[in-house]
Motif scaffolding. Sequence first.
Motif, PDB file in Angstrom:
ATOM      1  N   ASN A   3      32.154  38.059  44.835  1.00 52.36           N
ATOM      2  CA  ASN A   3      31.465  39.182  44.191  1.00 52.36           C
ATOM      3  C   ASN A   3      32.268  40.461  44.459  1.00 52.36           C
ATOM      4  O   ASN A   3      32.074  41.132  45.471  1.00 52.36           O
ATOM      5  CB  ASN A   3      30.037  39.316  44.731  1.00 52.36           C
ATOM      6  N   ASN A  12      32.910  43.136  42.123  1.00 53.63           N
ATOM      7  CA  ASN A  12      32.418  44.349  41.470  1.00 53.63           C
ATOM      8  C   ASN A  12      33.560  45.334  41.187  1.00 53.63           C
ATOM      9  O   ASN A  12      33.515  46.509  41.553  1.00 53.63           O
ATOM     10  CB  ASN A  12      31.343  45.023  42.343  1.00 53.63           C
ATOM     11  N   ILE A  13      34.603  44.835  40.495  1.00 54.29           N
ATOM     12  CA  ILE A  13      35.762  45.662  40.156  1.00 54.29           C
ATOM     13  C   ILE A  13      35.755  45.894  38.653  1.00 54.29           C
ATOM     14  O   ILE A  13      35.676  44.938  37.873  1.00 54.29           O
ATOM     15  CB  ILE A  13      37.080  44.972  40.565  1.00 54.29           C
ATOM     16  N   PRO A  14      35.804  47.149  38.219  1.00 58.00           N
ATOM     17  CA  PRO A  14      35.847  47.420  36.775  1.00 58.00           C
ATOM     18  C   PRO A  14      37.016  46.688  36.108  1.00 58.00           C
ATOM     19  O   PRO A  14      38.132  46.670  36.616  1.00 58.00           O
ATOM     20  CB  PRO A  14      36.057  48.940  36.716  1.00 58.00           C
ATOM     21  N   THR A  43      34.938  37.850  36.471  1.00 57.57           N
ATOM     22  CA  THR A  43      34.671  36.950  37.594  1.00 57.57           C
ATOM     23  C   THR A  43      35.960  36.697  38.363  1.00 57.57           C
ATOM     24  O   THR A  43      37.067  36.830  37.833  1.00 57.57           O
ATOM     25  CB  THR A  43      34.130  35.582  37.117  1.00 57.57           C
TER      26      THR A  43
END
Length: 555
Positions: free
Chosen positions: A315, A317-319, A323
Amino acid sequence: MRQLVRRFWSDRRGNIAMMSAASMMMVCGFAAFGVDIGSVFLDRRRVQSTADLAAIVAAGDLTNATAAAKATVMKNNYPADSLVSVEYGTYVADTSLSAQQRFTVTAGATPGAATNAVRVTVKSTTSLFFGKVLTGQDSYDVQATATATTTRMASFAIGSGLVSLNGGLLNQLLGSMLGTTLSLSVADYNALLNAKVDAFDFMKALATQLNVTAGTYEQLLTGQVKLSDLITSLLNAQRTANGNDAGTIAMSSVSQAVLALLTKISTQQLLDLGPYATLQVGEKPLVGVKVSVLDMLQAIAQIANGTNQIATGLNVNIPGIATVQLLATIGERPVGTSWMAVGTKGASVHTAQVRVLLTVQLLGSGAASVVNLPIYVEVASGTATLDNISCGYPDITTSSVTLGVTPGIVDAWIGNVSAADMKNFTTKPNPAPVNLVSILLIGLVSGSAHVSMGNTTPTAVTFSYADITANPPVKKTTNTSSFLSSLLTSLLGNLQVKVLFIPIPVPGILVSLIQAVTAPVDALLASVLQALGVSLGQATTWVNGIRCDGGVLVI
């Protein structure tokens, strides 16, 4: 005439004088033996004592051995030229060798060379008083030789050296390696990183956990030990050293998580005690072997994982990234090596070989909706060898330790690597091109790339006494000279793409999408490798303790 002769033979006057005259030569001989031989033996004893002292002092200050030996000779009222020689060499305390074979002269050795012993030869001249009547010499040369050695040892380790702590990532990776689920916070990991235990206290706790009441550390570390027993022993050593602090609470959580596991590991891959392996359990050497609880936990987890694959979704959560799937395997360290060692010159430690496959799905747009980017990285075993220990006398704070550090060679690909490829450590993968993206009006684009970096020549890394005694010890990172700051950028520069097997220039839209996530993906990959115990094109080493003893006569 006959009467005169008879009177001469029967006359006993002057017998003593004649006998004394006849025996004078014998008296002189005994005087020479009693006085001169005694004088020679007395001087030989004095010369031997001086040689012994000079050898001890020289061994205690190997960088200035000749000057130290000469000063000792002169302080014992001998002229400077009485010092015949100071030979540098190596002494091995091996009882299977004869006394003469245990010291080996190092050809061409100079002050400061990596030797551990000296052989000193001193001569003197003894005057003869009566003996010169028999020998015709006024003096007799007396010569003595003495050999002394000094103990120079250090404890040191090699690993990744976590720069920043990501609680979620560490929970996933450490938990997977241990075969359980962890839920520690960043604060917990910081507490474990800052907590220190002595390796010998840890082994004492392990002996208690295993109900071992006698034997040596070598015997204790032989064979397989349950993972839960190792973690419990680490917890007990931490509690004894630091009480019920935050580190102990965090370790309690780890201990509870692995309590029911039956996994066994070889503890010989964990610690190499060198000459201290034969100490009885419970005994502690003079050299310090303080280790971070998190470093020890990481090392145990790596060994416990064996060649099992770690497969998990990250996980991040990188712009720009949809996935990230992680597949990782950890190879075994070279046979007979460990991550931490205690020893003399020549001792070495190794990291484990690590393979990581990050399958990144990039969020595209327009003509390229989704980009598939499988990044495979293989980091070979890194090595650190104890090259030299410089002991400062009389100021111990001027001591230092030098390691020869070789980071593991890095091979990286963009390509189609399978799970089976990653688990086969006998051969290197040779991945085929992988489908990267389907672009409108162009079609399915496949591609591959490969970059390699690494040194084969060790880099000398010196740790000062302040570095060693700092709390925690200073960790130093050695970069390969060809290290590339951005792996993904390097791969992109070598990317070759095809459409229907026809080579084409890399589409601009593909370049733009990859460049947008280069920095965060590089950082993510670095974090994953660090959590697994290695670094990208780097090796992090540190020295836990140093022992510098004075000279001791050995022969």
